[in-house]
Scaffold this motif. Structure first.
Motif, PDB file in Angstrom:
ATOM      1  N   GLU A 350       0.811  -1.214   0.000  1.00 45.62           N
ATOM      2  CA  GLU A 350       0.000   0.000   0.000  1.00 45.62           C
ATOM      3  C   GLU A 350       0.849   1.271   0.000  1.00 45.62           C
ATOM      4  OE1 GLU A 350      -4.387  -0.799   1.464  1.00 45.62           O
ATOM      5  OE2 GLU A 350      -2.967  -0.960   3.131  1.00 45.62           O
ATOM      6  N   SER A 351       2.179   1.124   0.006  1.00 52.22           N
ATOM      7  CA  SER A 351       3.048   2.284  -0.170  1.00 52.22           C
ATOM      8  C   SER A 351       3.327   2.560  -1.644  1.00 52.22           C
ATOM      9  CB  SER A 351       4.373   2.092   0.580  1.00 52.22           C
ATOM     10  OG  SER A 351       5.117   1.028   0.015  1.00 52.22           O
ATOM     11  N   ILE A 352       2.897   1.645  -2.543  1.00 49.31           N
ATOM     12  CA  ILE A 352       2.983   1.897  -3.978  1.00 49.31           C
ATOM     13  C   ILE A 352       2.038   3.055  -4.303  1.00 49.31           C
ATOM     14  CG2 ILE A 352       2.570   0.908  -6.266  1.00 49.31           C
ATOM     15  CD1 ILE A 352       3.183  -1.847  -5.033  1.00 49.31           C
ATOM     16  N   PRO A 353       2.486   4.038  -5.063  1.00 47.10           N
ATOM     17  CA  PRO A 353       1.682   5.255  -5.236  1.00 47.10           C
ATOM     18  C   PRO A 353       0.213   5.039  -5.570  1.00 47.10           C
ATOM     19  CG  PRO A 353       3.848   5.620  -6.137  1.00 47.10           C
ATOM     20  CD  PRO A 353       3.810   4.172  -5.701  1.00 47.10           C
ATOM     21  N   VAL A 354      -0.094   4.114  -6.481  1.00 43.75           N
ATOM     22  CA  VAL A 354      -1.492   3.944  -6.871  1.00 43.75           C
ATOM     23  C   VAL A 354      -2.350   3.435  -5.722  1.00 43.75           C
ATOM     24  CG1 VAL A 354      -1.288   1.547  -7.696  1.00 43.75           C
ATOM     25  CG2 VAL A 354      -2.991   3.085  -8.722  1.00 43.75           C
ATOM     26  N   ASN A 355      -1.732   2.789  -4.741  1.00 37.63           N
ATOM     27  CA  ASN A 355      -2.475   2.246  -3.612  1.00 37.63           C
ATOM     28  C   ASN A 355      -2.464   3.162  -2.389  1.00 37.63           C
ATOM     29  OD1 ASN A 355      -2.993  -0.173  -5.050  1.00 37.63           O
ATOM     30  ND2 ASN A 355      -0.955  -0.928  -4.516  1.00 37.63           N
ATOM     31  N   GLN A 356      -1.692   4.237  -2.442  1.00 40.91           N
ATOM     32  CA  GLN A 356      -1.582   5.112  -1.284  1.00 40.91           C
ATOM     33  C   GLN A 356      -2.870   5.903  -1.070  1.00 40.91           C
ATOM     34  OE1 GLN A 356       1.791   7.652  -1.923  1.00 40.91           O
ATOM     35  NE2 GLN A 356       3.300   6.041  -1.542  1.00 40.91           N
ATOM     36  N   PRO A 357      -3.328   5.974   0.168  1.00 43.50           N
ATOM     37  CA  PRO A 357      -4.467   6.852   0.471  1.00 43.50           C
ATOM     38  C   PRO A 357      -4.100   8.307   0.230  1.00 43.50           C
ATOM     39  CG  PRO A 357      -4.037   5.308   2.266  1.00 43.50           C
ATOM     40  CD  PRO A 357      -2.858   5.241   1.339  1.00 43.50           C
ATOM     41  N   ARG A 358      -5.109   9.138   0.034  1.00 39.16           N
ATOM     42  CA  ARG A 358      -4.886  10.570  -0.164  1.00 39.16           C
ATOM     43  C   ARG A 358      -4.974  11.329   1.156  1.00 39.16           C
ATOM     44  NH1 ARG A 358      -6.062  11.101  -5.781  1.00 39.16           N
ATOM     45  NH2 ARG A 358      -5.313   9.151  -6.690  1.00 39.16           N
ATOM     46  N   VAL A 359      -4.844  10.619   2.258  1.00 38.77           N
ATOM     47  CA  VAL A 359      -4.883  11.206   3.591  1.00 38.77           C
ATOM     48  C   VAL A 359      -3.638  10.760   4.348  1.00 38.77           C
ATOM     49  CG1 VAL A 359      -7.400  11.287   3.662  1.00 38.77           C
ATOM     50  CG2 VAL A 359      -6.221   9.257   4.496  1.00 38.77           C
ATOM     51  N   PRO A 360      -3.261  11.470   5.423  1.00 34.58           N
ATOM     52  CA  PRO A 360      -2.088  11.039   6.208  1.00 34.58           C
ATOM     53  C   PRO A 360      -2.250   9.617   6.732  1.00 34.58           C
ATOM     54  CG  PRO A 360      -2.750  13.261   6.819  1.00 34.58           C
ATOM     55  CD  PRO A 360      -3.838  12.733   5.927  1.00 34.58           C
ATOM     56  N   VAL A 361      -1.158   8.872   6.738  1.00 33.70           N
ATOM     57  CA  VAL A 361      -1.161   7.483   7.202  1.00 33.70           C
ATOM     58  C   VAL A 361      -0.197   7.339   8.366  1.00 33.70           C
ATOM     59  CG1 VAL A 361      -0.613   5.101   6.578  1.00 33.70           C
ATOM     60  CG2 VAL A 361      -1.758   6.583   4.923  1.00 33.70           C
ATOM     61  N   HIS A 362      -0.661   6.752   9.460  1.00 37.06           N
ATOM     62  CA  HIS A 362       0.193   6.503  10.630  1.00 37.06           C
ATOM     63  C   HIS A 362      -0.092   5.105  11.144  1.00 37.06           C
ATOM     64  CE1 HIS A 362      -0.247  11.007  10.693  1.00 37.06           C
ATOM     65  NE2 HIS A 362       1.077  10.866  10.706  1.00 37.06           N
ATOM     66  N   HIS A 363       0.922   4.257  11.176  1.00 38.18           N
ATOM     67  CA  HIS A 363       0.744   2.904  11.683  1.00 38.18           C
ATOM     68  C   HIS A 363       2.058   2.414  12.273  1.00 38.18           C
ATOM     69  CE1 HIS A 363       2.942   1.391   8.216  1.00 38.18           C
ATOM     70  NE2 HIS A 363       2.093   1.979   7.401  1.00 38.18           N
ATOM     71  N   TYR A 364       2.018   1.222  12.876  1.00 33.17           N
ATOM     72  CA  TYR A 364       3.183   0.675  13.576  1.00 33.17           C
ATOM     73  C   TYR A 364       3.825  -0.492  12.823  1.00 33.17           C
ATOM     74  CZ  TYR A 364       1.879   3.515  17.623  1.00 33.17           C
ATOM     75  OH  TYR A 364       1.593   4.565  18.468  1.00 33.17           O
ATOM     76  N   HIS A 365       3.459  -0.698  11.551  1.00 31.81           N
ATOM     77  CA  HIS A 365       4.118  -1.743  10.776  1.00 31.81           C
ATOM     78  C   HIS A 365       5.573  -1.350  10.531  1.00 31.81           C
ATOM     79  CE1 HIS A 365       0.288  -3.479  10.371  1.00 31.81           C
ATOM     80  NE2 HIS A 365      -0.163  -2.735   9.379  1.00 31.81           N
ATOM     81  N   ARG A 366       6.477  -2.319  10.636  1.00 29.06           N
ATOM     82  CA  ARG A 366       7.901  -2.022  10.508  1.00 29.06           C
ATOM     83  C   ARG A 366       8.592  -2.922   9.495  1.00 29.06           C
ATOM     84  NH1 ARG A 366      11.021  -2.158  16.053  1.00 29.06           N
ATOM     85  NH2 ARG A 366      12.674  -1.606  14.573  1.00 29.06           N
ATOM     86  N   ASP A 367       9.622  -2.378   8.885  1.00 26.63           N
ATOM     87  CA  ASP A 367      10.615  -3.137   8.137  1.00 26.63           C
ATOM     88  C   ASP A 367       9.971  -4.035   7.071  1.00 26.63           C
ATOM     89  OD1 ASP A 367      12.229  -1.846   9.934  1.00 26.63           O
ATOM     90  OD2 ASP A 367      12.477  -3.582  11.246  1.00 26.63           O
ATOM     91  N   GLY A 368      10.664  -5.113   6.693  1.00 17.27           N
ATOM     92  CA  GLY A 368      10.129  -6.049   5.718  1.00 17.27           C
ATOM     93  C   GLY A 368      10.260  -5.557   4.284  1.00 17.27           C
ATOM     94  N   GLN A 369       9.776  -6.393   3.359  1.00 17.21           N
ATOM     95  CA  GLN A 369       9.794  -6.085   1.931  1.00 17.21           C
ATOM     96  C   GLN A 369       9.077  -4.778   1.639  1.00 17.21           C
ATOM     97  OE1 GLN A 369       7.940  -9.455   0.020  1.00 17.21           O
ATOM     98  NE2 GLN A 369       9.663  -9.753  -1.306  1.00 17.21           N
ATOM     99  N   MET A 370       9.578  -4.054   0.684  1.00 13.89           N
ATOM    100  CA  MET A 370       8.904  -2.866   0.151  1.00 13.89           C
ATOM    101  C   MET A 370       8.784  -1.734   1.158  1.00 13.89           C
ATOM    102  SD  MET A 370       8.051  -3.347  -3.053  1.00 13.89           S
ATOM    103  CE  MET A 370       6.766  -2.142  -3.288  1.00 13.89           C
TER     104      MET A 370
END
Length: 500
Positions: A350-370
């Motif tokens: 969901e960090s791929i531009p087409v999947n990104q929300p148009r609002v601020p995103v804050h979460h605790y997911h860390r590291d990993g692929q992509m």
């Protein structure tokens, strides 16, 4: 001399020669130190990502959802408030075919929508039909296996397909739609879309309503016969892409009327059918469609791979005011779609531009692929866990939906017990005129060509339970095609009220 853009490596260094390999002498061999040659070859090997297991071939565009009606008493979702206009992305697709398949095969069409709302992304992942082949996700992988290539022959297997369908009477509603005229629309703009599942709305008062979403084409329905589709396929395998892209490029923006069916929460215990059954529709006479707004597609993507192939739709993406239902297939898709994207595109898809929300995103997911966003998404370098006392992101109780009513003991319930899998199919069959029935029979006969007699006869029993004319018509068409049965004249009855 005009200024020119400098070609660089992926690390940003200028490339001195993009025409010739670095070799020992003019004849070679090539040197291992030619890092740019290795980079280009290695990247080419990785230019393709795994195609989707289903819905592999698709066509998409951007557009807007404009709300013209008022259903605010049913939902607090801002996307549905009167006058709201929301940017969105649509992707249409075939179910069974691979990426190289023809666009004009008889198949269910996917109808996936991503709305970039002011409260985050809302995805609605449906089809061009209001029902599906199975009602329990336990059978979904089995069904999809019948649509894919046989492990020995590497060919599609009508025997596997009809074997499964004849042993799964719940499939009959979808099979009838698929084999009817609507099973082969001429392009994505000439078909309806449906959320298919039952979802829920909930409002500020904490009241829940069940809802079904409909998108009715404003271009009018138009369909190919099998013979017409064969002629198109002989000329191009990209007909849908050509039509959708071409119309939008010419400014002929396709649109759909957006409708919802609303059911009060407690009505779910009063209907003669299970309203959470994906093989059933809600009769319009009981729950009339309400016009909500207009969906218009008005912009083609600039890069198909980046914006359509990497688009990730999942029913797990909901916003406050929209929720799920006990629909067994929906419950499974909430997990499986997002999991498919994690496998295909990477952990942080969901960090791929087409999947990104148009609002601020804050979460605790860390590291990993992509992990391309460079660190934490909490907005605070000290807030990498929760709860915390360093003012990291915290929950918003206003987004908490009301309790979902459930009942019964946990068990593996037989989803075929007590289910009428023929009544709604009969209502649909009785709506077809003589020409539609004739084409339905011919399409089924062609699709059943060459399958074992045992499977053929087993399926005939289901057609007969819908209506004697249904069975008789298919047998007559089969006789014309293969000499299976003597010709039987087909009669039609007065159409009943539309189940769809």
């Amino acid at each position: 001399m005009t200024d020119r853009t400098t070609l660089t490596t992926t690390a940003g260094a200028p490339v001195p020669d993009n025409q010739n390999s670095w070799t020992a002498g003019s004849r070679g061999p090539v040197l291992l130190q030619d890092y740019q040659l290795i980079e280009k070859l290695a990247h080419q090997n990785r230019e393709r990502i795994p195609e989707r297991v289903v819905h592999a071939k698709g066509w998409g565009a951007y557009g807007t959802l404009t709300i013209t009606g008022d259903i605010s008493k049913y939902t607090k979702a801002k996307v549905f408030q009167p006058g709201t206009q929301t940017p969105m992305l649509a992707r249409f697709s075939t179910v069974a075919g691979e990426q190289g398949a023809s666009d004009t095969e008889r198949d269910v069409r996917g109808f996936a929508l991503k709305f970039y709302t002011s409260e985050g992304n809302w995805d609605l992942v449906g089809n061009n039909t209001p029902v599906f082949f199975v009602r329990d996700a336990y059978k979904f992988p089995d069904f999809i296996h019948t649509q894919k290539r046989h492990p020995k022959t590497n060919l599609r297997s009508p025997t596997a397909m009809w074997d499964f369908w004849s042993l799964s009477p719940e499939s009959l509603h979808q099979v009838t739609i698929l084999m009817s005229d609507r099973g082969l629309p001429v392009d994505p703009t000439r078909m309806n879309g449906y959320g298919s599942h039952t979802f829920s709305f909930w409002n500020d008062a904490g009241e829940r309503y069940w809802v079904k979403f409909h998108f009715k084409t404003r271009q009018g329905h138009k369909f190919f016969t099998n013979e017409e589709a064969d002629q198109v396929t002989a000329k191009t395998r990209e007909h849908y892409q050509e039509q959708l892209f071409g119309k939008i490029e010419k400014g002929e923006f396709p649109s759909w009327t957006v409708q919802v069916q609303i059911m009060p929460e407690l009505d779910a215990g009063k209907t003669s059918y299970n309203p959470f059954d994906l093989t059933k529709v809600w009769p319009h006479a009981e729950y009339p469609p309400i016009d909500v707004g207009v969906l218009e597609l008005n912009r083609n993507p600039e890069n198909y791979f980046a914006e359509i192939e990497q688009a990730a739709f999942s029913p797990s993406n909901i916003v406050p005011g929209i929720g799920y239902s006990p629909d067994k297939m929906l419950q499974a898709r909430v997990f499986s779609y997002a999991d498919a994207h994690r496998y295909r595109l990477g952990t942080h898809y969901e960090s791929i531009p087409v999947n990104q929300p148009r609002v601020p995103v804050h979460h605790y997911h860390r590291d990993g692929q992509m992990n391309v966003y460079g660190g934490l998404k909490t907005g605070n370098p000290n807030a990498y866990y929760e709860p915390n006392s360093v003012n990291g992101p915290f929950e918003d109780k206003s987004a908490q939906e009301p309790p979902l009513r459930i009942h019964g003991d946990a068990d593996r319930y037989n989803h075929r017990d007590g289910n009428d899998d023929y009544g709604q199919v009969r209502a649909l069959f009785n709506l077809f005129d003589e020409g539609e029935k004739k084409r339905l029979f011919a399409n089924i006969a062609a699709a059943m060509s060459g399958i074992p007699e045992e499977i053929y006869e087993r399926q005939m029993v289901h057609f007969g339970r819908v209506h004697p004319d249904y069975e008789a018509g298919v047998r007559a068409a089969s006789r014309v095609l293969e000499g299976r049965e003597p010709a039987i004249s087909v009669t039609s009855e007065t159409p009943q009220q539309a189940a769809e």
